[in-house]
Write a protein that holds these residues in place. Structure first.
Motif, short mmCIF file in Angstrom:
data_model
loop_
_atom_site.label_atom_id
_atom_site.label_comp_id
_atom_site.label_asym_id
_atom_site.label_seq_id
_atom_site.Cartn_x
_atom_site.Cartn_y
_atom_site.Cartn_z
N ALA A 153 2.06 3.15 -1.64
CA ALA A 153 1.12 4.22 -1.97
C ALA A 153 -0.22 3.99 -1.28
N VAL A 154 -0.61 2.73 -1.14
CA VAL A 154 -1.84 2.40 -0.42
C VAL A 154 -1.66 2.64 1.08
N VAL A 155 -0.60 2.09 1.64
CA VAL A 155 -0.37 2.19 3.08
C VAL A 155 -0.22 3.64 3.52
N VAL A 171 -0.35 -5.28 7.25
CA VAL A 171 0.81 -4.38 7.09
C VAL A 171 1.99 -4.90 7.90
N LEU A 172 1.73 -5.36 9.12
CA LEU A 172 2.81 -5.91 9.93
C LEU A 172 3.42 -7.14 9.28
N HIS A 173 2.56 -8.01 8.75
CA HIS A 173 3.07 -9.21 8.06
C HIS A 173 3.93 -8.83 6.86
N LEU A 220 7.20 2.63 9.70
CA LEU A 220 8.18 1.54 9.77
C LEU A 220 8.09 0.66 8.53
N TYR A 221 6.86 0.38 8.10
CA TYR A 221 6.68 -0.39 6.87
C TYR A 221 7.30 0.34 5.68
N THR A 222 7.00 1.61 5.52
CA THR A 222 7.47 2.37 4.37
C THR A 222 8.99 2.42 4.30
N GLU A 223 9.63 2.67 5.43
CA GLU A 223 11.09 2.78 5.40
C GLU A 223 11.75 1.42 5.19
N THR A 224 11.09 0.35 5.66
CA THR A 224 11.67 -0.98 5.49
C THR A 224 11.57 -1.45 4.04
N VAL A 225 10.42 -1.26 3.40
CA VAL A 225 10.31 -1.69 2.00
C VAL A 225 11.19 -0.84 1.10
N THR A 226 11.38 0.42 1.45
CA THR A 226 12.29 1.27 0.67
C THR A 226 13.71 0.74 0.79
N VAL A 247 -9.35 -4.96 -0.35
CA VAL A 247 -10.68 -5.51 -0.58
C VAL A 247 -11.79 -4.60 -0.05
N ARG A 248 -11.50 -3.81 0.99
CA ARG A 248 -12.48 -2.87 1.51
C ARG A 248 -12.04 -1.41 1.28
N LEU A 249 -11.12 -1.24 0.32
CA LEU A 249 -10.61 0.09 -0.01
C LEU A 249 -10.77 0.30 -1.51
N PRO A 250 -11.99 0.54 -1.98
CA PRO A 250 -12.26 0.56 -3.43
C PRO A 250 -11.53 1.66 -4.19
N LEU A 251 -11.11 2.70 -3.52
CA LEU A 251 -10.42 3.80 -4.20
C LEU A 251 -8.91 3.68 -4.14
N ALA A 252 -8.41 2.62 -3.53
CA ALA A 252 -6.96 2.46 -3.37
C ALA A 252 -6.30 2.12 -4.70
#
Length: 226
Positions: free
Chosen positions: A22-24, A47-49, A110-116, A160-165
């Motif tokens: 949801a953040v990404v 995100v890549l990690h 790519l991240y989203t489909e892989t974690v799914t 840490v730099r995304l206060p609304l996430a």
């Protein structure tokens, strides 16, 4: 191990991945260059990690093993110490490879489909089955918990730099707390929030003098892993 393992480690992993996704999903190219809680990494590097970690989990869940278990969801982390050999090279590898995505949207998708996919694989796996990863043998259920911990700690790093996430999932934070308690060998001070414990327990934040006094002899063991 201190505390209880997740009753449904696959569900706990899926909710941790959904929270991070949801953040990404809301990130654009500009946000992808913001710094994170990981030294030397921008958001896109992290995100890549995390993508690579989910891919590792996906492979492990499809790699059955007949060897005896030699790690559980807590002892798995005993090898992970701050500034372990090769850590700097790993940071550099992520930076170089993440920068190769000229369109952050490609990395995001790519991240989203892989974690799914990893979440679906976890739901289909027998938690008692033995699998191998990082040179160790764990049950699939314990592997799922380690993946949950990794995803949740890095979720905190990412925002840490995304206060609304969006915040990490409650189940993910509980898994981190249980893991840290297991490594510490006792519960942390009950007034520590899950987020604060995650940060001091993994070396993202330093203990205060008062916290060191409350921990007593156990203070020297921090960070518990990094």
């Amino acid at each position: 191990m201190s505390g209880d393992r997740p009753a449904d480690p696959a569900l706990t992993l899926r909710t941790a991945y959904e929270a991070a996704s949801a953040v990404v999903a809301e990130l654009g190219d500009e946000e992808s260059w913001l710094p994170t809680g990981c030294t030397g990494w921008a958001v896109r590097d992290l995100v890549l990690h995390c993508l690579d970690d989910a891919r590792r989990g996906l492979v492990a869940l499809h790699t059955p093993c007949e060897e005896p278990v030699d790690r559980d969801a807590v002892t798995y982390w005993s090898d992970w110490r701050p500034e372990a050999p090769g850590a700097a090279n790993g940071r550099r590898w992520a930076r170089v490879n993440a920068s190769m995505f000229l369109d952050f949207g490609q990395l995001r998708d790519l991240y989203t489909e892989t974690v799914t996919a990893a979440g679906h694989a976890a739901a289909s796996a027998d938690p008692a089955a033995r699998v191998t990863t990082q040179g160790h043998v764990l049950t699939a259920g314990d592997l799922m918990t380690t993946l949950t911990v990794e995803a949740t700690v890095h979720h905190l790093d990412m925002v840490v730099r995304l206060p609304l996430a969006a915040a990490p999932s409650a189940g993910g934070l509980a898994a981190v707390r249980t893991t840290l308690d297991g490594l510490l060998g006792r519960p942390a001070p009950p007034w520590w929030s899950d987020t604060h414990y995650a940060r001091v327990g993994t070396g993202r934040a330093a203990l205060t003098d008062a916290e060191r006094a409350a921990l007593g002899a156990a203070a020297h063991r921090f960070p518990l892993f990094g």
